[in-house]
Design a protein around this motif. Structure first.
Motif, PDB file in Angstrom:
ATOM      1  N   THR A   1      23.480   1.586  19.778  1.00 55.95           N
ATOM      2  CA  THR A   1      21.894   1.119  19.756  1.00 55.95           C
ATOM      3  C   THR A   1      21.197   2.125  18.955  1.00 55.95           C
ATOM      4  N   THR A   2      22.061   3.058  18.006  1.00 54.90           N
ATOM      5  CA  THR A   2      21.490   4.030  17.268  1.00 54.90           C
ATOM      6  C   THR A   2      21.716   3.719  15.814  1.00 54.90           C
ATOM      7  N   SER A   3      23.170   3.640  15.408  1.00 54.30           N
ATOM      8  CA  SER A   3      23.497   3.712  14.213  1.00 54.30           C
ATOM      9  C   SER A   3      23.159   2.419  13.384  1.00 54.30           C
ATOM     10  N   GLY A   4      22.155   2.311  12.305  1.00 56.95           N
ATOM     11  CA  GLY A   4      21.932   1.081  11.771  1.00 56.95           C
ATOM     12  C   GLY A   4      20.958   0.266  12.732  1.00 56.95           C
ATOM     13  N   ALA A   5      20.527   0.918  13.577  1.00 59.58           N
ATOM     14  CA  ALA A   5      19.534   0.039  14.549  1.00 59.58           C
ATOM     15  C   ALA A   5      18.201   0.391  13.969  1.00 59.58           C
ATOM     16  N   PRO A   6      17.351  -0.720  13.664  1.00 62.28           N
ATOM     17  CA  PRO A   6      16.024  -0.459  13.268  1.00 62.28           C
ATOM     18  C   PRO A   6      15.073   0.366  14.027  1.00 62.28           C
ATOM     19  N   SER A   7      14.242   1.182  13.703  1.00 61.29           N
ATOM     20  CA  SER A   7      13.417   2.135  14.396  1.00 61.29           C
ATOM     21  C   SER A   7      12.118   1.666  13.762  1.00 61.29           C
ATOM     22  N   LYS A   8      11.067   1.724  14.817  1.00 60.25           N
ATOM     23  CA  LYS A   8       9.671   1.562  14.429  1.00 60.25           C
ATOM     24  C   LYS A   8       8.629   2.679  14.141  1.00 60.25           C
ATOM     25  N   TYR A   9       9.628   3.724  14.180  1.00 58.80           N
ATOM     26  CA  TYR A   9       8.876   5.218  13.873  1.00 58.80           C
ATOM     27  C   TYR A   9       8.821   5.448  12.453  1.00 58.80           C
ATOM     28  N   ALA A  10       7.764   6.121  11.978  1.00 59.27           N
ATOM     29  CA  ALA A  10       7.746   6.321  10.490  1.00 59.27           C
ATOM     30  C   ALA A  10       8.445   7.577  10.226  1.00 59.27           C
ATOM     31  N   VAL A  11       9.426   7.951   9.322  1.00 58.28           N
ATOM     32  CA  VAL A  11       9.998   8.909   9.065  1.00 58.28           C
ATOM     33  C   VAL A  11       9.545   9.462   7.825  1.00 58.28           C
ATOM     34  N   PRO A  12       9.265  10.793   7.568  1.00 58.73           N
ATOM     35  CA  PRO A  12       8.820  11.352   6.271  1.00 58.73           C
ATOM     36  C   PRO A  12       9.834  11.079   5.204  1.00 58.73           C
ATOM     37  N   GLY A  13       9.513  10.563   4.097  1.00 55.69           N
ATOM     38  CA  GLY A  13      10.259  10.368   2.822  1.00 55.69           C
ATOM     39  C   GLY A  13      10.785   8.533   2.761  1.00 55.69           C
ATOM     40  N   VAL A  14      10.419   8.093   4.013  1.00 54.28           N
ATOM     41  CA  VAL A  14      10.921   6.695   4.253  1.00 54.28           C
ATOM     42  C   VAL A  14       9.774   5.879   4.052  1.00 54.28           C
ATOM     43  N   VAL A  15       9.518   5.524   2.824  1.00 56.27           N
ATOM     44  CA  VAL A  15       8.242   4.660   2.541  1.00 56.27           C
ATOM     45  C   VAL A  15       8.769   3.316   1.919  1.00 56.27           C
ATOM     46  N   GLY A  16       8.026   2.227   2.468  1.00 54.25           N
ATOM     47  CA  GLY A  16       8.487   1.075   1.680  1.00 54.25           C
ATOM     48  C   GLY A  16       9.759   0.203   1.959  1.00 54.25           C
ATOM     49  N   GLU A  17      10.483   0.917   2.853  1.00 55.87           N
ATOM     50  CA  GLU A  17      12.118   0.510   3.144  1.00 55.87           C
ATOM     51  C   GLU A  17      12.144   0.439   4.651  1.00 55.87           C
ATOM     52  N   PRO A  18      13.181  -0.327   5.377  1.00 53.89           N
ATOM     53  CA  PRO A  18      13.445  -0.111   6.870  1.00 53.89           C
ATOM     54  C   PRO A  18      13.787   1.581   6.999  1.00 53.89           C
ATOM     55  N   THR A  19      13.231   1.766   8.488  1.00 51.24           N
ATOM     56  CA  THR A  19      13.471   2.962   9.062  1.00 51.24           C
ATOM     57  C   THR A  19      14.610   2.565  10.004  1.00 51.24           C
ATOM     58  N   TYR A  20      15.443   3.599  10.130  1.00 47.94           N
ATOM     59  CA  TYR A  20      16.638   3.433  11.519  1.00 47.94           C
ATOM     60  C   TYR A  20      16.478   4.602  12.242  1.00 47.94           C
ATOM     61  N   ARG A  21      17.027   4.196  13.459  1.00 46.67           N
ATOM     62  CA  ARG A  21      17.356   5.289  14.352  1.00 46.67           C
ATOM     63  C   ARG A  21      18.161   6.287  13.921  1.00 46.67           C
ATOM     64  N   ILE A  22      19.479   5.678  13.533  1.00 47.57           N
ATOM     65  CA  ILE A  22      20.536   6.730  12.680  1.00 47.57           C
ATOM     66  C   ILE A  22      20.742   5.781  11.426  1.00 47.57           C
ATOM     67  N   LYS A  23      20.565   6.597  10.372  1.00 53.00           N
ATOM     68  CA  LYS A  23      21.153   5.956   9.158  1.00 53.00           C
ATOM     69  C   LYS A  23      22.498   6.427   8.814  1.00 53.00           C
ATOM     70  N   ALA A  24      23.542   6.043   9.103  1.00 46.68           N
ATOM     71  CA  ALA A  24      24.832   6.484   8.916  1.00 46.68           C
ATOM     72  C   ALA A  24      24.892   7.048   7.335  1.00 46.68           C
ATOM     73  N   GLY A  25      25.166   8.432   7.387  1.00 44.94           N
ATOM     74  CA  GLY A  25      25.532   9.014   6.207  1.00 44.94           C
ATOM     75  C   GLY A  25      24.275   9.851   5.624  1.00 44.94           C
ATOM     76  N   ASP A  26      23.179   9.516   6.190  1.00 42.57           N
ATOM     77  CA  ASP A  26      21.754  10.067   5.774  1.00 42.57           C
ATOM     78  C   ASP A  26      21.103  10.778   7.103  1.00 42.57           C
ATOM     79  N   PRO A  27      21.551  11.867   7.395  1.00 48.23           N
ATOM     80  CA  PRO A  27      20.568  12.315   8.767  1.00 48.23           C
ATOM     81  C   PRO A  27      19.186  12.499   8.498  1.00 48.23           C
ATOM     82  N   ASP A  28      18.749  12.885   7.276  1.00 44.16           N
ATOM     83  CA  ASP A  28      17.231  13.379   6.824  1.00 44.16           C
ATOM     84  C   ASP A  28      16.487  12.222   6.728  1.00 44.16           C
ATOM     85  N   ARG A  29      16.845  10.617   6.838  1.00 41.92           N
ATOM     86  CA  ARG A  29      16.245   9.601   6.899  1.00 41.92           C
ATOM     87  C   ARG A  29      16.552   8.899   8.150  1.00 41.92           C
ATOM     88  N   SER A  30      17.071   9.515   9.013  1.00 42.36           N
ATOM     89  CA  SER A  30      17.072   8.853  10.418  1.00 42.36           C
ATOM     90  C   SER A  30      16.166   9.465  11.215  1.00 42.36           C
TER      91      SER A  30
END
Lengths: 200, 346
Positions: free
Chosen positions: B277-306
């Motif tokens: 329920t986390t890796s690759g799951a979409p998040s509704k929360y805005a993450v700094p630096g993630v603009v104009g693209e989907p946000t994920y609860r956990i973005k595999a390989g990319d913790p700073d965009r999780s």
């Protein structure tokens, strides 16, 4: 008359689809409960803050295309002005959907049943817990001013259920309200960046 | 018959009294002093009454670096009901204590089951000479103890306790479960505590017949989180201990759909809810630096965009996760989680 195998198959598939559709439909709301909720929403003034306003010939008018969907994501707010020390402590957008004060900056939320940006995923209990505790979903961050939780937390379960039932009947409006900002948040925050990107 | 009138009156009073007791909502207020709660046999020496059992969860909750000690009292002759393996039901009269020490003893939290389905929450604030601890106000005490760098520890109010501990369809106790008490302890668990002599584990509870409906596998195969790597096991265990109390299926936040609580029914790494329920799951929360693209609860390989990492790394009350109870980021755990996302998730 011979009935073709294809006809039998078509009827069978349609019947199954109808049953599945009925199983997937949410239970219909009690009209009396919805009516009560509509009344509660009207007297509690939810539109005052949760519905955008357009300027009409006689002043602000409710933007019914975006009813109860909160602060419009396209309405990018500049940093709130700093007030001089004194009794004046709060500034607010003319739409009453963005508020700034000692708590930071809050934006009124999307109460429509949109699954992505509103309360579409919420259960009735989520709604009751939120109002009763003043925390999002009963467990998350606190709800910020001007949400009158000290008063609304006294609503009965019956009335909260009615309000929620009415909100579920509203048209779903896709409107991603920015996240609130803490006191002293810099001008370019994740929330603003998100809003600005959506406005392009 | 006139002679029956006094009897009738007496019966009415007795029944009315019994009814009022049965209908009574709140339980009596907890004792005003910690020394009256039954934890200590000798308050002066801090000798704990031996009927209170010491324990340590293998995935402790981060509490701003506080050193914590825990005890449980199970009424004599009564057992924990483990028919629902993930949701133990405790007998009425069960008590838990958790002591928080920073540079000194600061508070001891107390939970008592007063009747079926009803628990009482309180916390006691230690006095300066640690001779006793006083019952805190129901609303808690903000900024009670200096943690350094201008940060001060809050004593929680009862509502704060209920925010984490109460949900739907579950008992309120966190950190005391088959997984948390398993003797198969995770050496990589952030802030792993030493299992001291005399501390109970799942094995001792089972051996002492303190658990009804205990799984027959617990004794020989104590529970552990199935994971592809030791680091993944530790990361998932941390999320279980620190987030799974709220983020669990079948409870208040089920609608969020992010489940970080391990279930004993999960036996393979691929099925672990904290992964699914986390890796690759979409998040509704805005993450700094993630603009104009989907946000994920956990973005595999990319913790700073999780989103999960972003919220773990914030102590802004509007953003932080968990939403209350701490003022300092758990840097050790954050490093583990980021490394897990970066190197173990594909």
């Amino acid at each position: 008359m011979r009935v073709s195998r294809m006809s039998v198959l078509i009827v069978a598939v349609c019947s199954l689809a109808a049953v599945a559709s009925r199983a997937a439909d949410p239970p219909k709301a009690d009209p009396r409960q919805v009516k009560r909720g509509e009344y509660m929403v009207s007297v509690m003034g939810c539109d005052d803050c949760h519905t955008n306003k357009d300027m009409g010939p006689d002043g602000p008018e409710l933007d019914m295309k975006h009813r109860l969907s909160g602060h419009l994501e396209a309405m990018v707010m500049p940093p709130a002005p700093a007030l001089p020390t004194g009794p004046w402590a709060i500034v607010v957008a003319p739409t009453l959907t963005a508020w700034h004060g000692p708590w930071g900056t809050s934006f009124t939320r999307n109460l429509t049943p949109d699954k992505e940006t509103g309360l579409g995923d919420w259960t009735e209990q989520n709604f009751i817990d939120t109002i009763r505790t003043g925390r999002r979903l009963g467990k998350g961050r606190v709800l910020l001013p001007p949400m009158p939780i000290p008063a609304f937390k006294n609503l009965t379960d019956e009335d909260l259920k009615a309000i929620f039932a009415y909100l579920r009947t509203l048209p779903a409006v896709k409107n991603k309200v920015p996240e609130p900002l803490p006191p002293g948040a810099p001008a370019d925050t994740p929330a603003r960046a998100q809003v600005q990107a959506a406005a392009k | 018959m006139p002679g029956l009138a006094p009897l009738k009156l007496l019966l009415a009073l007795a029944l009315g009294g019994a009814l009022s007791l049965a209908a009574a909502g709140p339980s009596p207020a907890p004792p005003g002093l910690l020394s009256k709660t039954g934890l200590y046999a000798d308050m002066a020496t801090k000798r704990v009454d031996p009927k209170n059992l010491s324990y340590s969860p293998q995935y402790p909750l981060w509490s701003d670096g506080a050193h914590k000690r825990r005890w449980v009292y199970l009424p004599a002759g009564r057992r924990i009901d483990a028919a629902r393996q993930d949701d133990w039901v405790f007998p009425v009269g069960t008590r838990f204590w958790k002591e928080f020490t920073f540079d000194t003893r600061v508070e001891t939290r107390y939970i008592e089951k007063v009747r079926p389905g009803a628990w009482r929450f309180a916390t006691y604030v230690w006095n300066a000479d640690e001779s006793d601890a006083l019952l805190a106000p129901e609303r808690g005490l903000k900024n009670n103890h200096d943690l350094g760098d201008g940060i001060r520890h809050d004593i929680p109010g009862v509502l704060d306790c209920r925010t984490c501990h109460e949900g739907q369809g579950s008992e309120v106790i966190l950190g005391f479960s088959a997984l948390q008490l398993s003797p198969d302890r995770d050496a990589m668990a952030p802030h792993a505590e030493t299992l001291e002599p005399g501390m109970i584990t799942l094995t001792t509870l089972v051996s002492q017949n303190r658990i009804a409906a205990a799984s027959p596998t617990w004794r020989d195969t104590p529970p552990r989180i199935a994971a592809e790597t030791p680091r993944a096991r530790a990361a998932l265990g941390y999320l279980h201990g620190n987030c799974g109390g709220c983020h669990r299926a079948g409870d208040t936040l089920a609608s969020v759909g992010m489940f970080l609580r391990h279930s004993l029914a999960t036996t393979t790494a691929d099925d672990e809810p904290g992964m699914v329920t986390t890796s690759g799951a979409p998040s509704k929360y805005a993450v700094p630096g993630v603009v104009g693209e989907p946000t994920y609860r956990i973005k595999a390989g990319d913790p700073d965009r999780s989103a999960l990492v972003f919220r773990m790394s914030s102590r802004n009350p509007l953003t932080q996760m968990p939403p209350l109870g701490t003022k300092l980021v758990d840097r050790d755990a954050l490093a583990l989680i980021k490394q897990w996302i970066r190197d173990d998730l594909k």
